[in-house]
Design an enzyme around this catalytic site. Structure first.
Site, PDB file in Angstrom:
ATOM      1  N   LYS A 113      42.384  39.622  48.766  1.00 50.31           N
ATOM      2  CA  LYS A 113      40.938  39.416  48.757  1.00 50.31           C
ATOM      3  C   LYS A 113      40.297  39.770  50.106  1.00 50.31           C
ATOM      4  O   LYS A 113      39.134  40.144  50.164  1.00 50.31           O
ATOM      5  CB  LYS A 113      40.601  37.959  48.412  1.00 50.31           C
ATOM      6  CG  LYS A 113      41.184  37.422  47.117  1.00 50.31           C
ATOM      7  CD  LYS A 113      40.582  38.083  45.891  1.00 50.31           C
ATOM      8  CE  LYS A 113      40.780  37.284  44.604  1.00 50.31           C
ATOM      9  NZ  LYS A 113      42.164  37.185  44.144  1.00 50.31           N
TER      10      LYS A 113
HETATM   11  C1  LIG Z   1      42.730  37.242  42.849  1.00 50.68           C
HETATM   12  C2  LIG Z   1      44.186  37.480  42.755  1.00 50.68           C
HETATM   13  C3  LIG Z   1      44.760  38.181  41.690  1.00 50.68           C
HETATM   14  C4  LIG Z   1      43.929  38.681  40.530  1.00 50.68           C
HETATM   15  O1  LIG Z   1      43.056  39.721  40.907  1.00 50.68           O
HETATM   16  P1  LIG Z   1      41.820  40.112  39.963  1.00 50.68           P
HETATM   17  O2  LIG Z   1      41.052  41.105  40.725  1.00 50.68           O
HETATM   18  O3  LIG Z   1      41.066  38.833  39.732  1.00 50.68           O
HETATM   19  O4  LIG Z   1      42.400  40.652  38.696  1.00 50.68           O
HETATM   20  C5  LIG Z   1      46.126  38.424  41.721  1.00 50.68           C
HETATM   21  N1  LIG Z   1      46.902  37.955  42.718  1.00 50.68           N
HETATM   22  C6  LIG Z   1      46.396  37.262  43.756  1.00 50.68           C
HETATM   23  C7  LIG Z   1      47.301  36.773  44.811  1.00 50.68           C
HETATM   24  C8  LIG Z   1      45.019  37.002  43.818  1.00 50.68           C
HETATM   25  O5  LIG Z   1      44.517  36.304  44.845  1.00 50.68           O
END
Ligand SMILES: *Cc1c(COP(=O)(O)O)cnc(C)c1O
Length: 495
Positions: A113
Site C-alpha cells: 500500500k
Molecule cells: C491490500 C492487500 C491485498 C489486497 O489488495 P487489493 O488491491 O485490495 O486487491 C493483498 N495483500 C496485502 C498484504 C494487502 O495489504
C-alpha cells in the site's frame, strides 16, 4: 485525457478533480476516458531509468492536467530512500526457473500500500492547489489492515488534511493494530468497528453520499476525499510497478523485450490486479492475469462462472488483507469490458446492493476469461506453502504472497505453462509474524510480539524492518471502538 464515472459516461472531470473527489457523486468510480498506449520502445527506454523516472513517465500519461514539474515533485518526494529501504523501491527476487516475487513492501509500513499511499498525499495537495481548492480535506479510510497504516503515514501532519481510519476490531493482525493505534500526528484519528472490513467499507461509502453529513462538512469548510483504492490516485501508482518490473526483467536479461509474462496478484478489493490489467491494456506484454484469493473466494467463483454472489459465509483468515466479499474495483473492470456502458453497470451494482448478487452476460464473461484466471487456497494450504518455499529456497514469504504462490503453482500444474511469471509480493512476513512462525512449526504460545520478530529474524537471516522494531517503544493513542451504525456520528464529531 479526462475522467468519467462508471455510473455516468457523460461526466468529464480532470485528473486533479478525480483525485480530490475520490468517488463520483453518482456513487460510481472515476475511470480514465481512454487507456494510454506504451510501445516496446518506451519500455526499453524505461529499463534504463530509475523508479522515480519510470513513475514520472507512466503517471504523466494519465494526469495530463499536471505539469511535468508537478509530477516530478510528487514522484521525487514519494519514492526516495528516506521512505524506502532500497534504492530500487521494489525488489524482484527469483525463486526457481520461472517465478519472480515482486517485493512491494520496502516502504515505511512494510506492505505494498505504501507504493501508492506515499505519493497520494502529493497528488492531492497538488490537485488542491491546481483547483484553487481552499477547504480542508478530510480523508476517510476503511482498512482491512494495511491501507490504514499506510494512509496514516502518508497523510501524517500534511497541511490542509485530516485523516480518519476505520478498521475491523477483530479483523487485523496484532502488528497491524499496533501500527495504527500508535500513529503520531495531530491530524489523525483511528477507530475500531465491531464488524468486518465490508462493514467498514460500506459505512465509509455511505458517508460519502449522505446529505446530512455533507451539509455538516460544508458548514465546516471541509470536504471528504478517499485514500482507498476507489480513488484513481491510488490505482495509478500501482500500474507503474508492473511496467517497472517488466523493464527490470528486460534490463537484467531475464526476458527479451516483447516476451509475454504472467502476473499473479493476491487479491482483496481488486485494486492491485486491476492496475496490472491497465498495464496490459497499455501495451505491456502480458499473457494471463492470475487472481488469487483465500477462503473468501467470491472472485474465484465470479471469474469462473460469471455470477458474483456475496451471500456466503465470511471467513477470518491468516491473510486478513484479503478478507473481503465486495471487491470495489471490479466495477471499473466491468465498465471497461462493457465498452463503457454505464446503464449495465448501474443495473448490476444496484442488484449487488439490493440482493448481494448479479450475473454478467456471456460476452462479457468471455472477455473476462480471456484475460483472467482465478484460483484460491485455504489457510492450511497457505501455511504449507510458506513452509515449502522456506525449505526449498530459504525464503520466507508472508501469508498473502503465499496464497498467490500456491494459486500459481496450481495453475502451472493444470496448464504446464512455462511463461515467466511475476507474483506481487504484497507484505513483509514480519507483519504477519505469528502466522508465519506457526507455518514454520515454531511454538509461539509463550512469545510476545517482539520475541516473534526476533525469532523470525533469526530463522530467515533477515533484519527486522526498522518501522516495526520501533513500535515496541510506542504508546497506544487510539482505543475507540464503535458499532457499524455509529460511524456517521463519529465522523461528524471528528470533523
Ligand atoms: C491490500 C492487500 C491485498 C489486497 O489488495 P487489493 O488491491 O485490495 O486487491 C493483498 N495483500 C496485502 C498484504 C494487502 O495489504
Amino acid at each position: 485525457m479526462f475522467y468519467k464515472s462508471t455510473r455516468n459516461s457523460n461526466l468529464n472531470v480532470s485528473g486533479a478533480q478525480a483525485v480530490l473527489k475520490g468517488i463520483s457523486d453518482d456513487g460510481g468510480l472515476f475511470v480514465p476516458s481512454e487507456i494510454p498506449a506504451i510501445s516496446l520502445d518506451d519500455i526499453s527506454g524505461l529499463a534504463k531509468l530509475d523508479y522515480c523516472d519510470r513513475a514520472k513517465f507512466i503517471i504523466s500519461k494519465y494526469f495530463t492536467d499536471y505539469t511535468e514539474e508537478e509530477i516530478e515533485f510528487c514522484t521525487k518526494n514519494a519514492y526516495s530512500t528516506k521512505n524506502f529501504d532500497t534504492d530500487n523501491i521494489h525488489e524482484l527476487t527469483q525463486l526457481g526457473d520461472n517465478m519472480y516475487l515482486l517485493e512491494l513492501w520496502h516502504g515505511p509500513t512494510c506492505a505494498f500500500k505504501d507504493m501508492a499511499l506515499q505519493i497520494l498525499p502529493y497528488f492531492l495537495t497538488t490537485a488542491a492547489k491546481k483547483c484553487n481548492f481552499d477547504k480542508e480535506l478530510v480523508i476517510l479510510v476503511a482498512t482491512s489492515g494495511d491501507t490504514g497504516k499506510a494512509a496514516l503515514t502518508g497523510f501524517c501532519d500534511v497541511d490542509g488534511t485530516k485523516i480518519l481510519v476505520f478498521y475491523p476490531e477483530d479483523g487485523v493482525s496484532a502488528m497491524q493494530k499496533k501500527q495504527m493505534t500508535t500513529q503520531d500526528g495531530k491530524n489523525v484519528g483511528v477507530c475500531a468497528i465491531k464488524g468486518n472490513f465490508d462493514d467498514c467499507q460500506n459505512g465509509v461509502k455511505k458517508i460519502f453520499t449522505d446529505d446530512s453529513i455533507k451539509a455538516h462538512i460544508d458548514s465546516n469548510n471541509a470536504a471528504f476525499s478517499s485514500a482507498n483504492s476507489i480513488n484513481f490516485g491510488r490505482l495509478l501508482p500501482q500500474i507503474v510497478y508492473y511496467i517497472s518490473s517488466y523493464a527490470t526483467l528486460v534490463d537484467t536479461q531475464q526476458i527479451n523485450l516483447g516476451d509475454k509474462i504472467n502476473i499473479v496478484v493476491p487479491t482483496g478489493n481488486f485494486g492491485n490486479i486491476l492496475a496490472a490489467y491497465y498495464a496490459k491494456n497499455m501495451g505491456l506484454p502480458v499473457n494471463k492475469l492470475i487472481c488469487a484469493s483465500n477462503a473468501n473466494n467470491v472472485l474465484t467463483d465470479f471469474i469462473n462462472t460469471g455470477v458474483y454472489d456475496r451471500n456466503r459465509e465470511f471467513f477470518t483468515t491468516i491473510s486478513p488483507s484479503m478478507d473481503i466479499l465486495i471487491s470495489s474495483n471490479l466495477e471499473r473492470l466491468l465498465y471497461m469490458l462493457c465498452d463503457d456502458n454505464d446503464e449495465i453497470i448501474k443495473d448490476w451494482f444496484s442488484k449487488l446492493s439490493s440482493c448481494g448478487k448479479y450475473e454478467i452476460s456471456d460476452d462479457v464473461k468471455a472477455k473476462l476469461q480471456n484475460d483472467f484466471v482465478a484460483g484460491y487456497c485455504d489457510d492450511n494450504a497457505t501455511k504449507s506453502t510458506i513452509a515449502d518455499i522456506f525449505n526449498e529456497f530459504s525464503y520466507v514469504a508472508d501469508t498473502h504472497t503465499s496464497v498467490a504462490i500456491k494459486v500459481y503453482q496450481d495453475y502451472v500444474k493444470n496448464t504446464g505453462d512455462t511463461t515467466k511469471t511475476v507474483i506481487a509480493s504484497t507484505a513483509s512476513p514480519y507483519k504477519f509474524c505469528s502466522s508465519v512462525l506457526d507455518a514454520l512449526s515454531v511454538d509461539t504460545a509463550a512469545m510476545s510480539d517482539w520475541d516473534m520478530l526476533e525469532k523470525l529474524s533469526e530463522i530467515s537471516s533477515t533484519e527486522i524492518p526498522a518501522p516495526l522494531a520501533e513500535l515496541k517503544s510506542k504508546e497506544v493513542r487510539f482505543t475507540d471502538s464503535i458499532g457499524r451504525d455509529d460511524m456517521s456520528d463519529y465522523v461528524k464529531s471528528f470533523i
